[in-house]
Design a protein around this motif. Structure first.
Motif, mmCIF file in Angstrom:
data_model
loop_
_atom_site.group_PDB
_atom_site.id
_atom_site.type_symbol
_atom_site.label_atom_id
_atom_site.label_comp_id
_atom_site.label_asym_id
_atom_site.label_seq_id
_atom_site.Cartn_x
_atom_site.Cartn_y
_atom_site.Cartn_z
ATOM 1 N N GLU A 84 0.820 -1.211 0.000
ATOM 2 C CA GLU A 84 0.000 0.000 0.000
ATOM 3 C C GLU A 84 0.854 1.261 0.000
ATOM 4 N N VAL A 85 1.997 1.217 0.668
ATOM 5 C CA VAL A 85 2.910 2.371 0.660
ATOM 6 C C VAL A 85 3.423 2.622 -0.758
ATOM 7 N N LEU A 86 3.803 1.553 -1.449
ATOM 8 C CA LEU A 86 4.269 1.694 -2.836
ATOM 9 C C LEU A 86 3.179 2.305 -3.709
ATOM 10 N N LYS A 87 1.960 1.821 -3.541
ATOM 11 C CA LYS A 87 0.839 2.309 -4.354
ATOM 12 C C LYS A 87 0.498 3.762 -4.010
ATOM 13 N N LYS A 88 0.508 4.074 -2.721
ATOM 14 C CA LYS A 88 0.163 5.431 -2.295
ATOM 15 C C LYS A 88 1.170 6.448 -2.824
ATOM 16 N N GLN A 89 2.447 6.052 -2.867
ATOM 17 C CA GLN A 89 3.484 6.956 -3.368
ATOM 18 C C GLN A 89 3.579 6.943 -4.894
ATOM 19 N N GLY A 90 2.801 6.068 -5.532
ATOM 20 C CA GLY A 90 2.802 6.014 -6.995
ATOM 21 C C GLY A 90 4.105 5.506 -7.577
ATOM 22 N N ILE A 91 4.743 4.593 -6.863
ATOM 23 C CA ILE A 91 6.049 4.079 -7.288
ATOM 24 C C ILE A 91 5.873 2.790 -8.085
ATOM 25 N N LYS A 92 6.582 2.688 -9.193
ATOM 26 C CA LYS A 92 6.512 1.505 -10.050
ATOM 27 C C LYS A 92 7.854 0.767 -10.048
ATOM 28 N N ASP A 93 7.817 -0.482 -10.511
ATOM 29 C CA ASP A 93 9.028 -1.291 -10.707
ATOM 30 C C ASP A 93 9.932 -1.283 -9.469
ATOM 31 N N THR A 94 9.339 -1.612 -8.332
ATOM 32 C CA THR A 94 10.070 -1.541 -7.062
ATOM 33 C C THR A 94 9.756 -2.757 -6.192
ATOM 34 N N VAL A 95 10.793 -3.268 -5.524
ATOM 35 C CA VAL A 95 10.636 -4.388 -4.603
ATOM 36 C C VAL A 95 11.137 -3.964 -3.224
ATOM 37 N N VAL A 96 10.422 -4.392 -2.188
ATOM 38 C CA VAL A 96 10.780 -4.056 -0.808
ATOM 39 C C VAL A 96 10.766 -5.323 0.037
ATOM 40 N N VAL A 97 11.788 -5.474 0.862
ATOM 41 C CA VAL A 97 11.823 -6.553 1.851
ATOM 42 C C VAL A 97 12.038 -5.919 3.223
#
Length: 211
Positions: A84-97
């Motif tokens: 949801e953080v990735l989506k809220k910030q509008g970030i694409k092509d990103t992976v988080v661990v």
């Protein structure tokens, strides 16, 4: 080819401690699901002794690949808030661990959601967000007598100069935003009194840091 979009600049990591639990965040760009999975597996290997290695990634022009993994945390309390953080910030092509080492104090469902969300936000900040803007690389072919004027005008303009090739004529290669192609061509024609040849060499993205 996609239009302008936001993603992370490159690899980044951060650490926060909440109620004695350590949350280590690792962020990277991933343009395919295979790249995302490889990154996740590398972090899992690095932290085999961790309590949890939760992950999320979002990939594709239209975000068509979205995955979240709680890795043993209560369902929906880790991977989903990270995504949801990735989506809220509008970030694409990103992976988080986010790797968690349990500190002995239970956070509860709401506490976990906030913790993993905060850890993801911190990790993205460490990796830095960039806007990738689609540009056309324009080749401006001119006689040598126009070089001084054209080079000076370009260097003092909004258009990034890539390089200058010296041959029978001079080729000035300039990056121009896709929507400015006509404006740039008209400008070059005016500067050289129409004594120029302008063509698109290729299309590529340039990156600009987002504050």
């Amino acid at each position: 080819m996609r239009n302008d979009y936001h993603t992370v600049k490159d690899y980044g990591e951060s650490e926060i401690i909440i109620q004695k639990s350590r949350f280590l965040t690792y962020v990277n760009r991933a343009e395919t699901e295979e790249e995302a999975q490889d990154f996740i597996n590398s972090i899992k290997l690095k932290h085999k002794d961790a309590t949890h290695n939760c992950s999320a990634y979002i990939i594709g022009e239209h975000d068509h690949i979205q995955k979240a993994n709680d890795d043993g945390e209560p369902s929906g309390t880790a991977g989903v808030p990270m995504l949801e953080v990735l989506k809220k910030q509008g970030i694409k092509d990103t992976v988080v661990v986010v790797t968690r080492y349990f500190g002995g104090i239970k956070l509860g469902g709401g506490g976990l959601i906030r913790a993993y969300g905060k850890a993801t936000t911190e990790g993205i900040a460490a990796a830095k967000v960039v806007e990738r803007k689609l540009h056309h690389l324009m080749k401006v072919s001119i006689d040598y007598n126009w070089l001084g004027k054209v080079e000076n005008e370009v260097r003092n303009s909004e258009y990034p100069l890539k390089d200058i090739n010296y041959a029978d004529s001079v080729e000035v290669n300039v990056y121009v935003k896709a929507e400015d192609e006509s404006k740039f061509s008209d400008w070059m024609t005016e500067i050289t009194n129409g004594q120029t040849k302008i063509e698109i060499v290729e299309k590529e993205f340039l990156e600009f840091e987002v504050n």
